[in-house]
Write an enzyme that holds these catalytic residues in place. Structure first.
Site, PDB file in Angstrom:
ATOM      1  N   TRP A 127      32.952  34.760  35.712  1.00  0.00           N
ATOM      2  CA  TRP A 127      33.971  35.490  35.028  1.00  0.00           C
ATOM      3  C   TRP A 127      33.506  36.958  35.110  1.00  0.00           C
ATOM      4  CZ3 TRP A 127      32.997  37.182  29.314  1.00  0.00           C
ATOM      5  CH2 TRP A 127      34.253  37.656  28.739  1.00  0.00           C
ATOM      6  N   ASP A 208      26.788  29.506  29.302  1.00  0.00           N
ATOM      7  CA  ASP A 208      28.107  30.187  28.593  1.00  0.00           C
ATOM      8  C   ASP A 208      28.868  28.875  28.268  1.00  0.00           C
ATOM      9  OD1 ASP A 208      30.217  31.628  27.548  1.00  0.00           O
ATOM     10  OD2 ASP A 208      30.265  32.849  29.477  1.00  0.00           O
ATOM     11  N   ALA A 210      32.386  28.098  26.712  1.00  0.00           N
ATOM     12  CA  ALA A 210      33.497  28.907  26.046  1.00  0.00           C
ATOM     13  C   ALA A 210      34.866  27.809  26.056  1.00  0.00           C
ATOM     14  CB  ALA A 210      34.161  30.033  27.025  1.00  0.00           C
ATOM     15  N   LYS A 243      38.900  29.351  22.240  1.00  0.00           N
ATOM     16  CA  LYS A 243      39.601  28.362  22.680  1.00  0.00           C
ATOM     17  C   LYS A 243      39.979  27.176  22.329  1.00  0.00           C
ATOM     18  CE  LYS A 243      39.094  31.471  26.149  1.00  0.00           C
ATOM     19  NZ  LYS A 243      38.177  32.555  26.246  1.00  0.00           N
TER      20      LYS A 243
HETATM   21  C1  LMR Z   1      39.708  34.817  30.511  1.00  0.00           C
HETATM   22  O1  LMR Z   1      38.835  34.649  31.413  1.00  0.00           O
HETATM   23  O2  LMR Z   1      41.064  34.966  31.066  1.00  0.00           O
HETATM   24  C2  LMR Z   1      39.424  34.844  29.016  1.00  0.00           C
HETATM   25  O3  LMR Z   1      38.225  34.641  28.914  1.00  0.00           O
HETATM   26  C3  LMR Z   1      39.859  35.962  28.617  1.00  0.00           C
HETATM   27  C4  LMR Z   1      39.015  37.356  28.701  1.00  0.00           C
HETATM   28  O4  LMR Z   1      38.754  38.043  27.852  1.00  0.00           O
HETATM   29  O5  LMR Z   1      38.929  37.659  30.067  1.00  0.00           O
END
Ligand code: LMR
Length: 394
Positions: A127, A208, A210, A243
């Site tokens: 991410w 992590d 999520a 989520k």
């Molecule tokens: C994403 O990866 O799209 C989500 O976790 C939202 C974000 O804050 O980036």
């Protein structure tokens, strides 16, 4: 003073949201930001959340501060949801945070306080915000290979080879389930090998999580976290409720630290509360209270689990439909990985030029690294995406 500021590079996920909004083509498809949408394209408030909010409204008689760590009931229910009793409760310290991102940020800060100079190994890709927060904090990140774009699966040999470079005190950031951005996940045998490697060298895992409940179900999605927590001396876990409870804007997260014993747990707890105090003082409470209201009420818990399962199965159905449509159009199994991936995202594995073609010619918006949010699809748009993918020569 302000003249010294430089423009910040746009966050690529959030920038895509703006591009999508500005596109006036009626048939546009948003597969960008990770927000669940139902078949009508709406991100609904979950039924159990509505009921919990009503209950809170009727019974809450004060909005005075909770504690620096947040409401202890929230920590308890979340620790049990994520860790399921895998480790003794008094080894676990926890603080409520503004969203999962807040938990990630506080975890990095704790690492920096405890081991200045610690390197954080991150999957390549991960991410993007993991990387930018580490950079902002002046912490070193080291990528480890993760995704094999030829197979759409995990490059496990590459990953283990790169984890061969770990030193004692390094931290390895792992995605508990539903890897973002790829959708490709380790199996439990592979997790065991990673754990053995961490223990051999004395590196610390940070997980992590999520998307618990979006992959194979609430307990299956937490199986790796539970295995890690019960197999290593210490670990950090950043959990998000955005989520799985659909409460994105309430900013509801929890950072957990599993220590070797009760005494270390107590010191860690104090440090986590200190970090909250320095960064924002008391964490937000409304989302946390929604979660604890649901998880301390049997009927609401059952309602929430039913709805979460509907969400999970709808994404799984879309994955299967897309994989089979692509198999039909391409006459090959090369997109079969889409049905194997889990969670909200899949990385298609195509070039940024092809992603751009999809946007320009077909009004299909996915992140430049070809990550698509499966929940942005519905039964009617899957065939359109499949055709566009083939037309774009992917
Ligand atoms: C994403 O990866 O799209 C989500 O976790 C939202 C974000 O804050 O980036």
């Amino acid at each position: 003073m302000f003249q010294n500021l430089k423009e910040q590079p746009a966050d690529k996920i959030l920038a895509l949201m703006d591009l999508y909004k500005a596109d006036d083509r009626p048939n546009k498809i948003d597969l960008g930001v990770g927000v669940y949408k139902n078949a009508e394209g709406i991100t609904p408030v979950m039924r159990a959340v509505k009921a919990a909010e009503q209950k809170i409204w009727e019974t809450q008689d004060s909005k005075a501060y909770t504690g620096l760590a947040g409401d202890p009931v929230y920590s308890d229910v979340m620790i049990s949801l994520v860790l399921g009793g895998a480790v003794p409760r008094d080894h676990v310290s926890a603080v409520a945070t503004p969203g999962g991102t807040g938990a990630v940020r506080q975890a990095f800060e704790l690492i920096k306080m405890a081991t200045p100079g610690a390197r954080v190994f991150v999957s390549d890709p991960t991410w993007p915000n993991h990387l930018t927060i580490l950079k902002y904090l002046g912490m070193e990140s080291v990528p480890y290979r993760y995704f094999d774009s030829n197979t759409g699966g995990v490059d496990f040999d590459g990953m283990m080879a790169d984890l061969g470079g770990l030193k004692a005190g390094d931290v390895v950031l792992l995605h508990g389930c539903c890897h973002n951005p790829t959708g490709a996940n380790l199996n439990l045998t592979e997790w065991k090998q990673v754990i053995a490697r961490l223990n051999e060298v004395g590196a610390v895992p940070m997980i992590d999580i999520a998307y618990q409940g979006f992959g194979d179900g609430l307990d299956d999605d937490a199986a790796a976290v539970r295995l890690v927590a019960s197999s290593v001396p210490e670990c950090l876990i950043a959990a998000s409720c955005s989520k799985n409870f659909g409460i994105y804007r309430e900013r509801t997260g929890l950072l957990m630290a599993v220590a070797q014993d009760k005494a270390l747990g107590k010191v860690t707890q104090g440090n986590l509360a200190f970090l909250n105090r320095q960064n924002f003082s008391f964490p937000p409470d409304h989302g946390a209270r929604i979660v604890s209201t649901i998880l301390t009420d049997e009927a609401l818990t059952a309602e929430w689990k039913t709805e979460l399962e509907e969400v999970r199965l709808s994404m799984l159905g879309l994955r299967e439909q897309l994989a089979s449509e692509l198999q039909r159009l391409s006459g090959s199994d090369r997109f079969g990985f889409l049905a194997q991936h889990r969670g909200m995202f899949s990385r298609l594995g195509c070039s940024s030029e092809q992603v751009e073609t999809l946007r320009r010619d077909h009004a299909i918006y996915m992140v430049g690294d070809s990550r698509m949010n499966i929940a942005g699809l519905n039964k009617a748009t899957v065939p359109l995406l499949a055709k566009a993918i083939i037309d774009a020569g992917i």
